[in-house]
Every structure is written in structure tokens, then in C-alpha cells.
Design an enzyme around this catalytic site. Structure first.
Site, short mmCIF file in Angstrom:
data_model
loop_
_atom_site.label_atom_id
_atom_site.label_comp_id
_atom_site.label_asym_id
_atom_site.label_seq_id
_atom_site.Cartn_x
_atom_site.Cartn_y
_atom_site.Cartn_z
N ASP B 392 0.93 -1.26 0.00
CA ASP B 392 0.07 0.03 -0.06
C ASP B 392 0.89 1.26 -0.04
O ASP B 392 2.01 1.25 0.58
CB ASP B 392 -0.84 -0.14 1.33
CG ASP B 392 -1.76 1.15 1.31
OD1 ASP B 392 -2.49 1.57 0.39
OD2 ASP B 392 -1.97 1.45 2.57
N LYS B 393 0.50 2.29 -0.39
CA LYS B 393 1.27 3.60 -0.26
C LYS B 393 1.13 4.37 0.88
O LYS B 393 1.87 4.36 1.70
CB LYS B 393 0.96 4.56 -1.56
CG LYS B 393 1.98 5.64 -1.70
CD LYS B 393 1.71 6.68 -2.83
CE LYS B 393 0.18 7.57 -2.36
NZ LYS B 393 0.61 8.48 -1.47
N PHE B 537 -10.60 23.42 -6.92
CA PHE B 537 -9.84 22.34 -7.55
C PHE B 537 -10.63 21.19 -8.29
O PHE B 537 -11.50 20.89 -7.72
CB PHE B 537 -8.69 21.76 -6.45
CG PHE B 537 -8.14 20.76 -7.00
CD1 PHE B 537 -6.90 20.62 -7.66
CD2 PHE B 537 -8.57 19.13 -6.93
CE1 PHE B 537 -6.19 19.67 -7.98
CE2 PHE B 537 -7.94 18.17 -7.23
CZ PHE B 537 -6.62 18.48 -7.83
N LYS B 560 -3.18 28.63 -7.39
CA LYS B 560 -1.69 27.69 -7.14
C LYS B 560 -2.31 26.42 -7.96
O LYS B 560 -3.56 25.92 -8.14
CB LYS B 560 -1.47 27.58 -5.77
CG LYS B 560 -2.82 26.86 -4.93
CD LYS B 560 -2.33 26.64 -3.60
CE LYS B 560 -3.60 25.98 -2.89
NZ LYS B 560 -3.15 25.81 -1.48
N THR B 674 -2.15 1.34 -4.72
CA THR B 674 -2.89 2.33 -3.87
C THR B 674 -4.03 2.93 -4.49
O THR B 674 -4.30 2.88 -5.65
CB THR B 674 -1.76 3.49 -3.99
OG1 THR B 674 -2.16 4.57 -3.33
CG2 THR B 674 -1.26 3.86 -5.25
N ASP B 676 -4.63 5.67 -4.41
CA ASP B 676 -4.21 7.24 -4.54
C ASP B 676 -4.26 7.62 -6.05
O ASP B 676 -4.37 6.59 -6.99
CB ASP B 676 -2.83 7.46 -4.20
CG ASP B 676 -2.94 8.88 -3.19
OD1 ASP B 676 -3.71 9.38 -3.58
OD2 ASP B 676 -2.17 9.01 -2.24
N LYS B 793 -7.12 -4.96 -5.30
CA LYS B 793 -5.84 -5.24 -4.63
C LYS B 793 -5.92 -6.57 -4.35
O LYS B 793 -4.92 -7.36 -4.67
CB LYS B 793 -5.64 -4.48 -3.41
CG LYS B 793 -5.55 -3.13 -3.37
CD LYS B 793 -5.45 -2.25 -2.04
CE LYS B 793 -5.13 -0.81 -2.21
NZ LYS B 793 -4.61 -0.42 -0.72
N ASP B 813 -1.71 -0.78 5.79
CA ASP B 813 -1.98 -0.32 7.19
C ASP B 813 -3.50 -0.21 7.45
O ASP B 813 -3.77 -0.04 8.46
CB ASP B 813 -1.29 0.87 7.28
CG ASP B 813 -1.87 2.18 6.65
OD1 ASP B 813 -1.94 1.88 5.58
OD2 ASP B 813 -1.69 3.31 7.30
N ASN B 816 -8.56 -0.82 3.98
CA ASN B 816 -8.64 -1.23 2.75
C ASN B 816 -7.55 -1.98 2.05
O ASN B 816 -7.64 -2.49 1.12
CB ASN B 816 -8.64 0.33 1.90
CG ASN B 816 -7.22 1.05 2.07
OD1 ASN B 816 -6.71 0.69 2.92
ND2 ASN B 816 -6.94 1.76 1.15
#
Lengths: 283, 1189
Positions: B392-393, B537, B560, B674, B676, B793, B813, B816
Site C-alpha cells: 500500500d502507499k 480544484f 496555485k 494504492t 491514490d 488489490k 496499514d 482497505n
């Protein structure tokens, strides 16, 4: 010296027929060399499976150790030699029942007419522990052995009961050394057991000088039915026991192989040491 | 307690009436007492024994025991089997008993917890176990929920209450539950006592997030959902009290229904061992058959004629039947080839290894005070065989902490640290961080080392000020002030938090916000900006802007965003600045930092009015509103003036790049899975050195359809093919998929990496493409899968498990990762982070990723090595021991006579030879730990399963048989003719037994001495001890005393002293030992010189103490020459800007504030904070709040 008598020319051949009892035969032989020191006389049996499981367990050590209750009520292991005609067998079991009962006598033929009998010692052929610890007669102090074995019967194959194996009280009953030796079962189907000792009488004369001898056999023990063989062996011993060609040859062989191997490995070591010294750990 | 055990037919539906125990008792629902223990004092013995005899091994030995009780068959006394069997059963039983004792204790503790139950209109203290279905319970803040409850009312308005579900699903954030409106008014006891509603709902099940039922009350029906339920195991938070109606109790609760046993994992060695045991068993039967046939023939040929001296048993009437009996007898004798102690010893060794892991100080995290923990003891040796790691990341590779590390302001870079001489200082030798004490509002935890930046701020540099002003204005962070000066920021993403905190420390403190204003303390003076718009965003824009009006009335847009996007929309006048900033960005990216570019733009009033109008139009548009808004935003975010750039460090966990590098060297493939985003994941891939610029190519698969994905995978493969062809290994592409799989892997030259997206992965995992995907992925050095779901996963892990036959390890950790952890052969949980779900599902847990290298390269490797050596030796010694009987069979009429004394047979495996091999199995090591870390290649034998496989097994067996042949025939040769030195016979059975047994013990001890690579005092003690014990027991067994007591049991009296006093015997023993050992020594010597493997070489180099400088792998953070820049990596969701502007999530705090004022001041602030984090994390939670108003 094989005296089974399978060969028709053998003097003991006549004993193979069952109706010849008692059968006595004589075998002549010659010693080429004289035997120095104590000489041991063995009987050897072949194809006799003293190491068979059912044979090995067919005994009652309590009985042999003189336990009175075991004497009259032997262990089940002894079957089928446990009881005979409702009386317990002493000593019970297949081992005791099949005890070797040939009688061997040795004569030195000095001159034709008067052969000298060689004195054969009966005692000292069993282990001390066996004679004093493992085998004991039933308790009873001064009571004659016959009384102590009262209520028991002899093994089926035996001629005499156990308390009549020898006239010597210290060598009679369960502590008869011939009996003890027999009861110590052999590991292999071909074995020999110590029969008698021939003690050296004095330092000047060899115990058994070279010459002609004859062996007088009272042939009681049948082995022919199962292709057995009976032998008589005379041997002397050194510090490491009897003559043992196998051990010697094995040691010589292994020693030379080890030496060769050592040389080869040494060479290899020299050859490859450099390479492994510089061997890079390649990752 | 007995109540708990009652079995009921499965219920169709559940009815429970409040305050009516008699009514509810009709249904005999389970009471609230739980029972996780298996036994009580009375049932322990039968139940435990029953369970133990379900093990094949135990039943097998029981069967042997029964065989031994049959006198015709029994070749061994019954105690040869019963002693080890009882020993094994006792050890297991004791272990089970202690486990159960602790379960009893925890059950009792839980069952005796107190709760307040409403009985007859009065609140009474009751133990948990006495709570029944239909009771109304009062819960107070921070109490555990006692059973599954229907929430009736609470101290909060609208019957809201907050729970933490960490024990249930591992999520630490709070969740809201709400009572249905009709019951939420039942605030006091008198009303509740009269409540007599009846709930009809689904039967107990294990679905944590589902509940359906109906409440019947006052002739009305009210639907119930999961939103109204409080589940057992939750903790009540931020709610003073609440009342609930018990619906499910005890074993029916969702928590207990969910606590199923996890699947038992077995190692490949385990499976191999079981196969081998079966083979051995087959071998045993074969030998039995051979000997039985031999026996039949012998009895027929010899035995019949030998009956003069040895008649057959009455029951035995034919040679055939005798052979049949002797078959069983030999099964009994030869059973020692599969010794019962094998399984026990394996367990003991594994337990030892687990303790080594638990005790390892180098895997102890000082900061969190958590040691590594081996939660399963059965998988240790598999740690030495891992080929694939799935990681995992977030939280595993990274700490999920963002740190403002560097910045570039108007062409000047800040953040590098220079030492006195002006050199760039390295990490770890930094001087003191700069002192922010001038700023009372500074965050103490913020560290920055470059004082020049602070000087620039103090000097009043215009650009610097503007830079930090932007940071303090352009974000969606919420602030919260506990006391004066104690500011807490609640940021959607840690990136933003880091930026705002940085601005805060440099004197631009974001203080508070309202929907229309932002208050900032700029160097001590409070300035309130009017917030005109937030241009939020999203993934496509990759930037966010705010438009604010400052007190002077000027309107300015602050923006930004990702450099790639933003640099294009700058005003062309700033070209030179742009170049220097780009250089800086490259530099930052090269260090693996996440970069953002900052820019601003002044807007004049009219333009803004006009733009705002258009924006309003766009936002009101019916169709394609998103696109229209985007174009409106796009319009205003142009021609901006570059301010600078920030660089944020996504803090990796300590030692992650080093660990990954080392594991890669050990030929372990690491896949990052991940949830992410792709940019973030790739970024991390670079910063932890999984991806490098040296890589030939990084394939990125992002296709949305099956065809696209297939095409992309195909292209990637072709590219790899091409380059490998050019390398010129003459590889020809084969069309057949199966052969391709192997050949591609071998043929690929150069390093590739694969990045695949979640939606592409979904296609790639379909049945027809999974092979293609796997093949491509396995050819790559590194694989990163982003945006994957927990299920995916697990699927990826499953895929590799299925086709690669390799050992997989999953590390993670969070909740998930649980599925992946459970799927992989070995699951590792990172402890000490949020949630314990992953740890609970894992087999090993520790607190930092870097410990993985130690776990695998040191503990795993050793474990594997030890287990292999142990098994080899164990099979060897038992074959050497048992096969002697086989040879003896040919000389004793196949009568199943044993060679050894029966006591020797009994004790051989459990006393004489067990401890030395155990010591080796526990302590052995071939090379010390530093070396195995230094030379990761040492890990490879485990992956290839070289140390114990069928070939090795047969070598061991062959060695064992060889030994047994010598063990029998050398004494045979010697004894055939030998006599003792007093002339009596030597070749009696008992002397033979003692000789063979003694030489066996000696040979086996010498052999273990040769096998032991690492001598500890314990090894010495056990080996010498075993020999000593052997002789001691031998003499004791053969002593007069024991014989006098039991003449029939100890028949070998006097044997030891008589036999072992013979020089011939000793000569035989020495000869046997030499002949048995010599070939082994020679073979090992030759192998060492001719074909040394790496561990030999390592050992050798160590031996000569030749300090070989291992290629010093530079593990430092060497900046990769930045060809690639990190993207804008906000990890938060779109739509927060809107939430702020609408002020929805702000009302909560102010409202809550007013309702909390009556409480004690210490707790309400905390509650407030909690609540807000709750509302911020779930939009639905935020939407719920306005209900209060």
C-alpha cells in the site's frame, strides 16, 4: 568342523535317521598348528533363527530369575511351551525348549591305542551378570533343587528336567552355564556359542599341540529338517576377541580409501584455493 | 453460561417489544452473554481429545497403538507409541487450555461490564450478560455499546449521537447515528418506561452496513435503517447519553457474527511436508508389503520345517496369513519413518522463530514503542521465499505527512541549508532550525532551516509577502482556535495543511473564515479579506484559485496549481523569471518533492463584475454546467504573474528507498497498489526509487475500454521485445501465450516499469486478459497500480498467486488493505497507525516499512534455512534409524523382530535426537545478519526453493538409507565371526542391538555437528547432553536394580557394561561412524571448492577476515536528474470550495458552539473538533448538520 552328517560319507550320517538313539559318532581331524594359551570350543549352528521375533520373546525372565510365582505360572509369552499336561514348564518357552543338547568330547590321538581326553571346563563360559543377576534358581536355601522345582515339568524336548542338568550345585538348574549361553539368543541365523573352555595347564606345553584329534559326538540335536548345520569350532583369542578377518580387512580398506580421498581433496584444495580466495561476491 | 450454548432454529424475522421481557422471552433470543471459549472444566478433556484426534497424524498413531495391542501383531511394546503420543497430546492440550483460560477471562470481563438498564421504570445497574433483547439501555459518553441497539433518543438535538467504530471496521473517524423522530422525544425515563413499541426486523446477520426493520408504535409503522442502529463494539463519543432498545444481543450481534475465523494459512513447506509424509507412508506400505511377502515365503520355505523348535501360533494356519500379520507388525516397527515428533518439533521451531521476531530489538519502534509481532507462528519460513511484495502507499510507504520543504520566490530558491563553508549540508547534519518566536501564533512543530527566507519576510520583500499571502488565502482549510493563539487547521489534504502552516509560521496567519471573508494576521496585524469566489480544484484543472478583495478594495486572483498547467497561463512578460523558476522546479522534482506553482493576477472592478455575472450564468445553466464553468474559470485564470513555487515533501517513512532498493536487489518484485491518484503514486514511485530515470521506459496504461487496455499492454510488450531483440539474444517471438510467459521474462533486457490505472486494471483483470496483463507486469521491474479498490488489490494478489506459483506478501496499514492482506500468502500490517484492522488481519505486524527488509532478509531467510536443514536432517535420521529394521528383516525370517531395544525405539526420537536438531532448527544461521543484509542475493535460494524440495528430500532419504545399510552390515560382518575377549560369543542379539544403537546415536550426533553452521552454547549442550543422556539411560536400563524390579521388562540387564567393554565393539562403532560420515564430508568439501554458493563464499570471506569492500551501494538521496516533474497532487476532493462559500459546514460549528456552552469547558472544545472533522470527512455528514438549526 561340520558334523551335521548330511554328506553320506560323514560318520554322523547314520544319526540322521530318527530311530538311531542314542547315536554316537566320531570325527577325526588334524591340527596343523598347535594352539597356545586358552582355547575355546564352540558349537556353531547355521540357518537357525534364534532371532525370530516369536522365538526371541518366548521366555519368561521372571521365572528364570527365580521368581516363585512366575515359576508356577509362567508368562503368556511362553506359549505354546507354557504348560505341559497341566504342569507349568520350567524353564518355559521356545528358547529353552530348543536347547542344544549334543555332547561333544575331544580326544588327542597321541598314540593309536590310548587317546588322551582333553579336559573341557564347563564353567566360566557365561557372562558374570547373566550367571549372578539374570539367572537364579528358585529360592530355598539348602533345599535340594528338585524340591525347589516341585510342581513343574521339564520342557517337551528335554530328556532330563532342569534340576538335573549338572551334578554341580553351582551349575545346575537355571544357572547352568550351558543353559545360560543358549538363552542368550543370537543376533543372526548363523551363530556360534561357547561350549567349553580348554584351559592352559602350564606355560611350557601348548594347550592343544599340533596333531591328530577326534571328536566324539553324542548326536541328539536334529537340524537336518530345516537345512541346519552343526559345527564344532576351536579358537584362541587375542586382546580384541577372536579372530576377526572382516574388521581387519574393513579397516585396511577404509584406511586406504580415506588416504586416497585425503590426497585427492588436498590436491583439489590447492588447485582451487586461489580461485575461491579471489572469488568476488558478485551481486 | 449454559444459556449461551442453546441452539435455536434459524429465525425468519425478529420481533422485540420494548419493556416487555415476558413477551420477548417467548422467542428465546440469545442473551447478551458471549462465549468465545471452547471448553469448560468438564468438557475440556473429551472435547479437546476429540479435536486432537481429528488431526490425521494423531489418529494414525492411535491406530498404531491399537495394532500394538494385538499380541499376534505387536512387534513392539505398546509404550513405544503411547509415550510420544501422550506427550504430544499433553503439550497440545496444555496449550489449548491456556488459550481457553484467557478466552474465559476476557469473556468474563466483557460479560461483567456494567450497563444501566431500564427495568420497571427505574434505571438499574446490570451486568452485560444480563441484558436481554427488548431492554432499554442507557449509554453514557465513551462507553462501549453493549449490544446492537436501536437508538431511541439522545442528549443531542434530533436524537443525534456520535459513535466511533474502530473496533468494528477500523475507521477512526466518527459516525453519526440518528434516532427516528418519534422516539427522539423520549428523553426522560418516565416516558421511556411507557414506550412499548415493537420492532420487527431481519434475523441476525453479519452485514455491518445494512439493517432493515420496522417499528410499530401507537398503530403507526416507522421504517428503520442502519442509520438508527448502534452496533456492539462501537464507542459512544461526544454524546452525553443516549437510550437504545436492544435488538440483537450476545452472539447475534453483528460484531460477533463477523468474528469468523480467518482462513488458516499454510506454507509451501507445510504442503510439501504433507506430500512427503504421504509418500513416506506409501514407501512404508511398500516396505511392509515386501517384508510381508518375504515373511510368507520364508514361513513357507523355512518356517514350516523350523516348527520343531518354533511352532506357529495356533491362530496362524498358513504362511500367507503369517505374512499378512507380519505386514502389520512391520507397519508398527517402521512407523518411525514418519515420527510423531516431526509435527511437534516443527511447531516448536516456528514458535522459536516467532519469538525471535517479537524480541528483535532492531524491529522495535522507539517512537511508538511497538515491537514487531508475529501474529501467526506458522508462516515464518515462507518469509524466506517471498517473490512479490504488494504494498500500500499511504501510511505504508509514506507517513501521510506533508512538510513544506522548499520554495522559490521570485526567482530565488529558499530551503537549502548551507553550512558555514557554504556547502550544501546533508540531511542529519542540519543546524538549528530557525526560530519563530517572534510570531506568537507560530506552530511549534513546524521546522524550517533556511534563515534567509525569514530575513526576506522581515525585510519586507514584496514578493515574499505576496507569496505567503497567497498561501494564507488560497486554500479550503478550516481553522479553529481553542484558546487565544492555539490555532488548529483542518485541512482536506495534508498538502494544503502544510502550505497554510508554513504561511502561518512566516507571519501570515490564517485566522478564521466566514463564507464571505478570510481573516489573516499579516505580521501581527489582522486583515480581513473579502472572499469573492473560490475557483475550486478538480482533476482536469489541476489548480485552484481564490478571488479576494483586500481592505483597500483591490480585487486580486490568487492561483496555485500544477506547474505544467500553470506555467502556460502566465503573463509572457515574466519569461526570465519563468526560466529560473523552472530550473528550481526541476531541482525540487529531482529530489522527489511535490511542487506547486503560485501566481496572482490583479483584476479590475468592472472586469470582475462582468466575469462574476458570466459565472453566475454558467452555474445556473441546465446542461453541461461543468464545462461552462470550467471555461469561465479558464478565462480568468490567464496572464497571471508568477510568484514562485513551493515544494512539499510527502514524507516517506524512514528508510523506505533503502529498503526497496535492497529488496529489489534480493530479486523481490515490489508492486505498489494504492487508492491514490496516478500522479501521486508515480511521484512516490520516484521518490522511493522504485522508478528511476535510468529505466528504459515507464509504460502508463490508462485505457478506459477493453480494447484500449489490450492495445496498450500489447504495445508495452512489443517495446520490450524490440529492445531485447536489439540486444541480440536471438530470441524469437512465439505466439503461444504460455511459452511467452516464461520467455518474455527471461528475454527482457533493460528496465521497465508499468503504471496502471484502476479502471484499466478492471479490464486487465478480466479473464481473457489477465494473463497478458500478468505477463507484461512481471516483465517490468516495478509495477504501480493506482486508484484501485480494496477488492482489486486482492484480485491482483490472487492473480499473481494463481499463475506465478510464487510466494506473495502484502503489506498495508488501513482497512482497505485487509482484503489484500488476507489474500496474500503472508500479510503484514503496519501497526501504530490509524486503525488496527490491517494489523488484526495480518500475520506479522510492525510499525515501519523499513523493518520489512529485516523481516525478510534476516528472519525469513534464517527461518527458511533452519526449517529446511531441520527437515532434511529429521528425515535423514529417521530413515537411518528405521531402515535398519528392513535389512534385519532379511536375517530374522521377516519376523518383524526389532534391531534395537524397545526403550531405545521409544526414546530415540523424543530424547536422544530431538534436542540437538531442535537447537539447530531454532538457532542455526549460515551467515550473520549484517551479511545477509549486505548481500541480498543470498535471499534467492529461498525464492527458488532450493534448500528443501523433492530432490533434496531424496538426497536426505538416500543418505539415510546409506547410513542404515552400513549401520546394519558393518556390525553384521564383524559379529558374524567375532567372539569376545573372554572367549564367549559376541554375536548375541542384545549385544548387537546395543552396538547398532550406539553407533547410530554417534553417527547421527556427528552428522548434526556437521550440519550445524552456527554453534551456540545451547547447541553444544544439547549435542553432548544427548550423547551423555543416551549412555546414562543405556546403563540405567541395563542395570541390575531395574531388572530386579521388573525382570520381564528390562531384559537387557548387564548388557551395556558387557558389550561396551569390548574393544571389538568400539572398533565397529568407530568404523561405522567413519564410513557413514566420510562421504558426506568429502562431498561437502568438494562442493565448497568446486561449486561454492554465495553463502559459502560469504562465509569464507568472513572466515579469512578479508575485509572485502562490498560495492558500496549509495543509498543517499541522490537527486535524480530531473527530467520529470511532479504534478499537482492535491489528494482532496472537489467541491469543498463550494461548501465553504455556501457556509454549510460552518454553521455547524457555530450552532454546536451555542448548544455546547452549558457544558464543562474542557470537553466541549474537543467534541467540537471531533464533530467538525467528522463533518468535513463525509459530505453527507455535513449535509446532516443543518437539520439542527
Amino acid at each position: 568342523i561340520d558334523y551335521t552328517g548330511t554328506d553320506p560319507s560323514s560318520p554322523c550320517n547314520k544319526c540322521l535317521s530318527p530311530n538311531e538313539t542314542p547315536c554316537v559318532c566320531t570325527i577325526n581331524f588334524t591340527l596343523e598348528q598347535s594352539f597356545e594359551g586358552n582355547v575355546f570350543m564352540y558349537y556353531g549352528l547355521s540357518n537357525f533363527y534364534q532371532n525370530h521375533r516369536r522365538y526371541v520373546k518366548s521366555r519368561d525372565d521372571s521365572q528364570l530369575n527365580g521368581d516363585p510365582s512366575a515359576l508356577l505360572n509362567p508368562s503368556k509369552e511362553c506359549e505354546p511351551y507354557r504348560r505341559n499336561e497341566d504342569k507349568p514348564i520350567a524353564p518355559c518357552g521356545a528358547i529353552a525348549n530348543s536347547m542344544f543338547n549334543d555332547t561333544l568330547e575331544l580326544f588327542l590321538v597321541g598314540n593309536e591305542s590310548d587317546p588322551t581326553p582333553i579336559i573341557l571346563k564347563k564353567k566360566g563360559i557365561a557372562w558374570w551378570t547373566d550367571k549372578n543377576v539374570k539367572f537364579r534358581n528358585p529360592p530355598g536355601g539348602d533345599i535340594p533343587l528338585e524340591e525347589r522345582f516341585k510342581g513343574t515339568t521339564k520342557p517337551v524336548n528335554w530328556v532330563k528336567p532342569v534340576y538335573m542338568l549338572d551334578s554341580d550345585q553351582d551349575n545346575n538348574g537355571f544357572i547352568n552355564e550351558d543353559f545360560i549361553v543358549w538363552m542368550r539368543t543370537a543376533a543372526l541365523p548363523t551363530f556360534r556359542k561357547l561350549y567349553r573352555l580348554i584351559e592352559r595347564t602350564n606355560d611350557l606345553h601348548p594347550t592343544l599341540p599340533a596333531g591328530r584329534y577326534y571328536l566324539n559326538i553324542t548326536y541328539n540335536y536334529p537340524v537336518h529338517s530345516f537345512d541346519g548345520r552343526k559345527r564344532m569350532i576351536l579358537s584362541t583369542i587375542s586382546w580384541m576377541g577372536g579372530k576377526n578377518p572382516f574388521l581387519g580387512i574393513a579397516y585396511i580398506a577404509i584406511g586406504s580409501i580415506s588416504f586416497l580421498l585425503g590426497v585427492v581433496l588436498l590436491v583439489i584444495n590447492h588447485k582451487y584455493r586461489n580461485s575461491s580466495n579471489t572469488a568476488d561476491i558478485t551481486i | 453460561m449454559a444459556l449461551c450454548a442453546k441452539k435455536r432454529p434459524p429465525e425468519e424475522e425478529r420481533r422485540a417489544r420494548a419493556n416487555d421481557r415476558e413477551y420477548n422471552e417467548k422467542f428465546q433470543y440469545a442473551s447478551n452473554c458471549i462465549k468465545t471459549s471452547k471448553y469448560n472444566i468438564l468438557t475440556f478433556l473429551p472435547v479437546n481429545l476429540f479435536e486432537q484426534f481429528q488431526e490425521v497424524a494423531n489418529t494414525y498413531f492411535l491406530f498404531l497403538l491399537i495394532l500394538q495391542l494385538i499380541p499376534q501383531i505387536s512387534s513392539l511394546s505398546w509404550f513405544t507409541t503411547i509415550v510420544p503420543l501422550v506427550l504430544v497430546l499433553t503439550i497440545t492440550a496444555v496449550k489449548d487450555a491456556t488459550d481457553d483460560y484467557f478466552r474465559h477471562k476476557s469473556d468474563n470481563q466483557v460479560n461483567n461490564r456494567q450497563s444501566q438498564v431500564l427495568i420497571n421504570g427505574v434505571l438499574q445497574q446490570e451486568q452485560w450478560m444480563n441484558v436481554c433483547v427488548g431492554d432499554i439501555i442507557k449509554l453514557e459518553n465513551n462507553q462501549f455499546v453493549a449490544a446492537d441497539l436501536l437508538l431511541l433518543s439522545s442528549s443531542e438535538p434530533h436524537g443525534l449521537c456520535y459513535i466511533e467504530t474502530a473496533e468494528l471496521d477500523g475507521e477512526t473517524n466518527m459516525k453519526v447515528r440518528q434516532a427516528i423522530p418519534v422516539t427522539s422525544e423520549l428523553g426522560d425515563i418516565s416516558k421511556l418506561a411507557k414506550f412499548d413499541g415493537e420492532v420487527i426486523c431481519e434475523p441476525p446477520n453479519n452485514k455491518l452496513d445494512k439493517f432493515s426493520g420496522t417499528l410499530y408504535w401507537k398503530e403507526n409503522k416507522f421504517p428503520l435503517s442502519n442509520q438508527n442502529m448502534l452496533l456492539r463494539g462501537c464507542v459512544l463519543r461526544n454524546t452525553e447519553w443516549c437510550f437504545g432498545l436492544v435488538i440483537f444481543a450476545g452472539p447475534d450481534t453483528k460484531l460477533m457474527q463477523n468474528s469468523g475465523r480467518t482462513k488458516f494459512k499454510r506454507t509451501s513447506i507445510d504442503r510439501l511436508m504433507n506430500t512427503l509424509v504421504l509418500w513416506i507412508f506409501g514407501f512404508l506400505v511398500c516396505m511392509g508389503v515386501i517384508l510381508a511377502i518375504g515373511n510368507a515365503i520364508w514361513e513357507h520355505e523355512v518356517g514350516t520345517r523350523f516348527q520343531v523348535y518354533l511352532p506357529w501360533d495356533e491362530a496362524v494356519d498358513s504362511a500367507f496369513f503369517s505374512g499378512f500379520l507380519s505386514f502389520w507388525s512391520y507397519i508398527i516397527i517402521l512407523n518411525t519413518v514418519v515420527p510423531i515428533s516431526l509435527y511437534v518439533s516443527v511447531e516448536v521451531i516456528r514458535l522459536g522463530h516467532s519469538y525471535f521476531i517479537n524480541w528483535d530489538k532492531k524491529m522495535f519502534c522507539m517512537k511508538k514503542r511497538t515491537p514487531a509481532e508475529a501474529r501467526t507462528t506458522t508462516l515464518n519460513e515462507e518469509l524466506g521465499q517471498v517473490e512479490y511484495i504488494f504494498s500500500d502507499k499511504t501510511g505504508t510507504l509514506t507517513q501521510n505527512i506533508m512538510v513544506f520543504n522548499k520554495c522559490s520566490i521570485h526567482g530565488r530558491s529558499y530551503g537549502d541549508v548551507f553550512d558555514v563553508l557554504g556547502h550544501k549540508a546533508e540531511l542529519g547534519e542540519r543546524p538549528e532550525p530557525i526560530d519563530f518566536s517572534f510570531n506568537p501564533l507560530a506552530d511549534k512543530k513546524f521546522l524550517f532551516w533556511d534563515p534567509t527566507l525569514l530575513e526576506a519576510v522581515k525585510m519586507g520583500d514584496r514578493h515574499t509577502h505576496e507569496f505567503f499571502r497567497l498561501l494564507s488565502l488560497c486554500h479550503t482549510v478550516m481553522s479553529e482556535e481553542k484558546n487565544e493563539g492555539e490555532l488548529y487547521y483542518k485541512a482536506q489534504s495534508p498538502d494544503e495543511g502544510a502550505l497554510v502552516t508554513a504561511a502561518r509560521n512566516f507571519g501570515f496567519v490564517f485566522r478564521s473564515r466566514t463564507p464571505k471573508t478570510i481573516t489573516v494576521h499579516e505580521l501581527g496585524t489582522a486583515i480581513t479579506y473579502q472572499l469573492l469566489a473560490i475557483l475550486d480544484f478538480n482533476n482536469i484543472r489541476k489548480r485552484m484559485s481564490v478571488i479576494v478583495r483586500n481592505p483597500e478594495g483591490k480585487i486580486r486572483l490568487y492561483c496555485k496549481g500544477a506547474d505544467t498547467i500553470l506555467l502556460e497561463r502566465l503573463h509572457h512578460s515574466t519569461q526570465e523569471l519563468l526560466n529560473t523558476t523552472t530550473d528550481h522546479l526541476n531541482e525540487y522534482a529531482g529530489e522527489g518533492l511535490r511542487t506547486l506553482v503560485l501566481a496572482y493576477k490583479d483584476l479590475d472592478e468592472e472586469y470582475y463584475e462582468e466575469w462574476a455575472e458570466r459565472r453566475l450564468q454558467a452555474s445556473l445553466a441546465q446542461d453541461s454546467r461543468e464545462d461552462r464553468l470550467a471555461s469561465v474559470y479558464e478565462e480568468v485564470e490567464s496572464d497571471m504573474v508568477l510568484l514562485g513555487a513551493t515544494a512539499i515533501e510527502d514524507k516517506l517513512q524512514q528508510g523506505v528507498p533503502e529498503t526497496i532498493a535492497l529488496l529489489t536487489l534480493a530479486n523481490i518484485k515490489i508492486w505498489v497498489l494504492t487508492g491514490d491518484k496516478q500522479e501521486t503514486a508515480v511521484n512516490i514511485g520516484y521518490s522511493c526509487k522504485m522508478l528511476t530515470d535510468d529505466m528504459t521506459e515507464v509504460f502508463i496504461v490508462t485505457g478506459h475500454t477493453v480494447l484500449e487496455v489490450r492495445e496498450e499492454l500489447r504495445k508495452a510488450r512489443e517495446k520490450m521485445m524490440d529492445s531485447s531483440r536489439t540486444v541480440g539474444n536471438g530470441f524469437t517471438y512465439q505466439e503461444k501465450l504460455s511459452s511467452k510467459l516464461a520467455s518474455v521474462l527471461e528475454a527482457v533486457a533493460g528496465e521497465y516499469a508499468l503504471v496502471i490505472n484502476g479502471h484499466s486494471l478492471a479490464h486487465a483483470l478480466e479473464a481473457d486478459m489477465e494473463l497478458e496483463f500478468l505477463e507484461t507486469a512481471c516483465a517490468c521491474k516495478a509495477v504501480i497500480c493506482c486508484r484501485v479498490t480494496p477488492l482489486q488489490k486482492a484480485q491482483v494478489v490472487e492473480l499473481v498467486k494463481k499463475y506465478k506459483k510464487a510466494v506473495t506478501l502484502a503489506i498495508g496499514d488501513g482497512a482497505n488493505d485487509v482484503s489484500m492482506i488476507k489474500t496474500a500468502h503472508i500479510g503484514v500490517g503496519i501497526s501504530g497507525q490509524e486503525g488496527i484492522q490491517a494489523v488484526l488481519a495480518s500475520d506479522y505486524s510492525f510499525s515501519q516499512f523499513k523493518f520489512l527488509q529485516r523481516l525478510l532478509l534476516v528472519h525469513g531467510r534464517w527461518s527458511y534455512l533452519r526449517m529446511c536443514k531441520f527437515l532434511c536432517y529429521f528425515f535423514y535420521k529417521n530413515f537411518a534409524f528405521t531402515m535398519v529394521h528392513f535389512w534385519f528383516g532379511f536375517f530374522c525370517g521377516f519376523s518383524a523382530q526389532t534391531v534395537y531395544d524397545q526403550y531405545f525405539i521409544t526414546l530415540y526420537n523424543i530424547v536422544y535426537t530431538s534436542l540437538p536438531v531442535l537447537a539447530m532448527g531454532v538457532f542455526d544461521q549460515d551467515v550473520p545478519e549484517q551479511r545477509s543484509m549486505e548481500y541480498p542475493k543470498l535471499y534467492e535460494p529461498g525464492q527458488l526453493n532450493l534448500l528443501f524440495n523433492k530432490r533434496e528430500f531424496f538426497i536426505c532419504i538416500a543418505q539415510g538409507i546409506y547410513t542404515s545399510v552400513l549401520m546394519f552390515f558393518i556390525p553384521y560382518g564383524v559379529f558374524a565371526e567375532a567372539t569376545r575377549d573372554d572367549g564367549t560369543q559376541l554375536a548375541d542379539y542384545q549385544s548387537f542391538a546395543v552396538t547398532v544403537a550406539t553407533s547410530l546415536v554417534i553417527v547421527v550426533s556427528v552428522q548434526i555437528g556437521l550440519d550445524t553452521g552456527y554453534w551456540t552454547a545451547i547447541n553444544h549442550f544439547f549435542i553432548w547432553g544427548s550423547l551423555a543422556v543416551y549412555f546414562a539411560i543405556l546403563f540405567a536400563m541395563h542395570s541390575n536394580g531395574l531388572f530386579d524390579m521388573f525382570p520381564n521388562q528390562f531384559r537387557f540387564v548387564g548388557n551395556a557394561q558387557n558389550t561396551l567393554a569390548q574393544p571389538t565393539v568400539w572398533l565397529t562403532i568407530v568404523l561405522t561412524t567413519v564410513v557413514c560420515i566420510m562421504p558426506v564430508v568429502a562431498f561437502r568439501f568438494l562442493r565448497l571448492h568446486l561449486k561454492p554458493d554465495l553463502s559459502d563464499t560469504v562465509r569464507y570471506t568472513q572466515l579469512v577476515r578479508k575485509k572485502q569492500k562490498a560495492q558500496h551501494r549509495c543509498m543517499r538521496r541522490v537527486g535524480r536528474t530531473g527530467s520529470r516533474r511532479s504534478g499537482y497532487a492535491f489528494s482532496h476532493q472537489e467541491g469543498f470550495g463550494e461548501l465553504i462559500m455556501s457556509g454549510k459546514n460552518m454553521r455547524v460549528s457555530s450552532l454546536a458552539l451555542s448548544s455546547f456552552t452549558t457544558r464543562s469547558s474542557s470537553s466541549w472544545i474537543e467534541s467540537l473538533r471531533r464533530k467538525k472533522s467528522d463533518s468535513a470527512s463525509s459530505p453527507s455528514g455535513g449535509a446532516d448538520k443543518p437539520l439542527k438549526g
